[in-house]
Motif scaffolding. Sequence first.
Motif, mmCIF file in Angstrom:
data_model
loop_
_atom_site.group_PDB
_atom_site.id
_atom_site.type_symbol
_atom_site.label_atom_id
_atom_site.label_comp_id
_atom_site.label_asym_id
_atom_site.label_seq_id
_atom_site.Cartn_x
_atom_site.Cartn_y
_atom_site.Cartn_z
ATOM 1 N N THR A 106 8.140 9.893 44.197
ATOM 2 C CA THR A 106 7.433 11.071 43.693
ATOM 3 C C THR A 106 7.088 10.984 42.217
ATOM 4 O OG1 THR A 106 9.466 12.249 43.071
ATOM 5 C CG2 THR A 106 8.722 12.457 45.359
ATOM 6 N N ASN A 107 7.720 10.040 41.498
ATOM 7 C CA ASN A 107 7.549 9.944 40.041
ATOM 8 C C ASN A 107 7.950 11.221 39.325
ATOM 9 O OD1 ASN A 107 4.595 7.771 39.856
ATOM 10 N ND2 ASN A 107 6.681 7.364 40.466
ATOM 11 N N SER A 108 8.763 12.047 39.973
ATOM 12 C CA SER A 108 9.152 13.327 39.370
ATOM 13 C C SER A 108 10.515 13.275 38.698
ATOM 14 C CB SER A 108 9.161 14.426 40.439
ATOM 15 O OG SER A 108 10.134 14.151 41.437
ATOM 16 N N LEU A 109 11.296 12.218 38.985
ATOM 17 C CA LEU A 109 12.629 12.087 38.420
ATOM 18 C C LEU A 109 12.706 10.852 37.537
ATOM 19 C CD1 LEU A 109 14.870 12.848 41.536
ATOM 20 C CD2 LEU A 109 14.115 14.446 39.754
ATOM 21 N N ALA A 110 13.463 10.966 36.462
ATOM 22 C CA ALA A 110 13.731 9.834 35.586
ATOM 23 C C ALA A 110 15.227 9.608 35.523
ATOM 24 C CB ALA A 110 13.176 10.084 34.192
ATOM 25 N N VAL A 111 15.607 8.342 35.298
ATOM 26 C CA VAL A 111 17.000 8.026 35.007
ATOM 27 C C VAL A 111 17.028 7.270 33.692
ATOM 28 C CG1 VAL A 111 16.954 5.906 36.414
ATOM 29 C CG2 VAL A 111 19.147 6.965 35.832
ATOM 30 N N THR A 112 17.943 7.640 32.822
ATOM 31 C CA THR A 112 18.085 6.985 31.529
ATOM 32 C C THR A 112 19.535 6.550 31.341
ATOM 33 O OG1 THR A 112 18.344 9.182 30.526
ATOM 34 C CG2 THR A 112 16.178 8.122 30.334
ATOM 35 N N GLY A 113 19.717 5.500 30.551
ATOM 36 C CA GLY A 113 21.049 5.033 30.216
ATOM 37 C C GLY A 113 21.105 4.715 28.738
ATOM 38 N N GLY A 114 22.296 4.887 28.124
ATOM 39 C CA GLY A 114 22.331 4.736 26.684
ATOM 40 C C GLY A 114 23.600 4.166 26.110
ATOM 41 N N GLU A 115 23.574 4.053 24.786
ATOM 42 C CA GLU A 115 24.670 3.518 23.984
ATOM 43 C C GLU A 115 25.907 4.402 24.052
ATOM 44 O OE1 GLU A 115 25.051 1.885 19.377
ATOM 45 O OE2 GLU A 115 23.705 3.555 19.853
ATOM 46 N N ASP A 116 25.716 5.648 24.442
ATOM 47 C CA ASP A 116 26.815 6.608 24.528
ATOM 48 C C ASP A 116 27.618 6.483 25.817
ATOM 49 O OD1 ASP A 116 24.866 7.497 26.232
ATOM 50 O OD2 ASP A 116 24.593 9.455 25.279
#
Length: 416
Positions: free
Chosen positions: A87-97
């Motif tokens: 759907t391109n409606s959700l994002a997932v992000t990952g980080g230094e925290d």
Amino acid sequence: MENSEVNSVDLYGDEEIVEVIELNETEPTPDDLAEDIEDMDFTEGDEGRETDDEGGEEVEEADKDDSDLTFAKHTGSVFCVNLDPSTNSLAVTGGEDDRSFVWRVSDGEVLFECTGHKDSVTSASFSHDSALVATGDMSGLIKVWKVETKEEVWSFEVGDLEWMEWHPCAHVLLAGTADGNVWMWKIPSGECKTFQGPGCQATTGKILPDGKRAVVGYEDGIIRLWDLKQGNTSHVLKGPDGHQGPVTCVACSKDGGLILTGSVDCRAKLISTATGKVVGVFSTEGCKPKVLMEEESETNSIESVGFCNMLPLIAVAYLDGTLAIYDLSTQSLRLKCPHEAGIVHLQWEDSSPLLYTCSLDGAVRIWDARSGQMVTQYRGHTAEILDFTLNREASVAVTASGDHKAKVFCLQRPDR
């Protein structure tokens, strides 16, 4: 089921370019490929053993913010971002925290947090059907979550993680580690297969479109083409055929007949997946390879490569800010598109000759590969962009940055 086979690579002419694939009467479907991967023997053993022998620079604060939404839940640099393919409606992000979030692109609302990581989350992506999301941290802890129920369904710990990728048609996950091994799991059962490497980092990898092979680049410059079902290498490129430094990136043509690799040696290599032969080498005059020296010196490397689906073109992005567009017909440099800072990642639009880049100056730029002209640029980050992704229609870009933020940009172009 019969597969498409790459029979020859013929680089010729201006209008026609690469004869890379001869299709059988029945082209495999995604269901066929998924069925094939499910039939694989996921058992650990020696069948996969081959017997033959960053910190970004600071940038000035942007004068304006062109973004339509800022996601600010992270408290450290955001290293990775991915959109759900359905759907391109959700994002997932990952980080230094050590945190990863699944959130809505429309309003930034967090659906759930992927908890339990103990190091920086450097890989995060959705499965081909958006049903699952995988997150991996630098220490090698990988977790998979079911998006619908927001529950963790599988986890595993490997050595230091270098990269991770979902299979294009099945719930199968591939990952490369610092010890050179490549792991493949069925999810959520956890059935496992290992492809044992040479003892140096498996720095980058990609599953080919046929779903049965993967190309992996290593720290020693060697490139291996793995047969995922048999568990052995079908081709190994080393010495003059490999790179003279760590492989940094890899891309494959839409039909899987060609792969393109980049390295800190500032060379891109075009390789036939059928023969395992190098059929083209691309380097830009004046680009100095990255070297290790005690004193600071001018360094360079290739950071990202990609094939255009519409025209016989490839793009190569350099750390010195050069975007080079090469003509595959003549294997010659067609255009140079200078950037104000090093380029981190590039992506071609699926259905046009437009090319998108993100760079260490915090900007997303759109380029017309036919003219080399910049169509437009989008700013808003106050630090380097470390990753970005486009939706299917190339109407939205989502970025991850060293300023602890992810941003959503609604892309407007004159032709829309």
